[in-house]
Design a protein around this motif. Structure first.
Motif: not given
Length: 286
Positions: A79-84, A86-95, A100-109, A112-114
């Motif tokens: 369970f990770l938080k989105v920190v950014q 951009n046009n590539v996808g969402a990025f998660l804080d994994w320490g 850590l990138l989550v591409p748009f095509n790998q997002q169930q929904v 959003l940041v935070d």
């Protein structure tokens, strides 16, 4: 051979003021070595030592390693938080310094940041990069024959349903925790230990948070007897006590507590009264 996205145990073949060269069997990197900066090595590391390091691609897409432990590794859910975003996808804080990138095509929904999301981390075979996906059904399987009833497992709560909680078992399979088997509310993303209650005919898995049958009684018996010794031989809890008080002290359901003190009573180890339970030796002393 190394496992990208996982912690590897590698040998320091060379060490200088800049950093270290870690030997890689099988030559996954050029010349069969991985260069690591000193700041990313364990303290007091020496040439010839084997060190546990996490291997991944840095912000410049170079294969690198660090003794810093991430919150999650490839092949695991977290369970990770989105920190950014951009046009590539969402990025998660994994320490780690590189998010850590989550591409748009790998997002169930759309992420959003935070906000926090439950994701599965894996090594993308096309890019050889560690990425994450919130499309959990692509990575978590329904039904399994590898488990046995009463087996201890690790769980991550993934969803709250009408009948209970959906949970990921050992980062691999789906299971369900019914509300009747849970003493207090759970949260999505929560990690906890549990047990296989039943594998149904359709392959689906029922879970519970307490050991089953005599395994549960033996474990709780030890805990109760230890608490009785610490408390001078008396605990103000009995089969008449409120479930909330029992759970607050022992972290179990009232049903489990009643079953256990009943067993202890039959073994003549305790006495039971409305006011509480007393260790037999202490009862005789008084």
């Amino acid at each position: 051979m190394i496992n990208i996205g996982r912690i590897n145990n590698l040998k320091i073949s060379k060490l200088d003021h800049y950093g270290a060269s870690l030997s890689i069997e099988g030559g996954e990197a050029e010349a069969g070595e991985l260069v690591v900066l000193n700041k990313n090595l364990p303290p007091n590391a020496k040439e010839g030592d084997y060190v546990d390091v996490f291997v991944y691609h840095d912000s410049k897409e170079h294969l690198t390693a660090t003794s810093q432990k991430p919150k999650v590794q490839a092949g695991e859910a977290a369970f990770l938080k989105v920190v950014q975003v951009n046009n590539v996808g969402a990025f998660l804080d994994w320490g780690l310094p590189k998010d850590l990138l989550v591409p748009f095509n790998q997002q169930q929904v759309s992420m959003l940041v935070d906000n926090d999301y439950l994701v599965f981390v894996y090594l993308d075979e096309d890019t050889n990069r560690v990425v994450a996906s919130s499309k959990l059904n692509k990575h978590i399987q329904h039904g399994a024959t590898i488990y046995k009833t009463r087996q201890a497992v690790e769980l991550i709560i993934s969803d709250i349903t009408d009948i209970g909680y959906s949970a990921i078992i050992n980062n691999q399979h789906w299971g369900v925790l019914y509300f009747s088997d849970v003493v207090k509310p759970l949260k999505v993303g929560q990690k906890l230990n549990g047990f296989i209650r039943k594998i149904r005919d359709d392959g689906k898995i029922n879970l519970c948070l307490e050991a089953i049958g005599y395994d549960k009684v033996d474990s709780l018996s030890t805990k109760i007897l230890k608490q009785l010794e610490i408390s001078g031989g008396f605990i103000p809890l009995s089969d008449k006590s409120a479930p909330e008080l029992i759970n607050q002290r022992f972290g179990v359901s009232k049903k489990s507590f009643k079953m256990t003190i009943g067993t202890l009573y039959k073994k003549r180890l305790i006495t039971i009264a409305r006011e509480g339970i007393t260790l037999i030796g202490k009862a005789n002393d008084s």
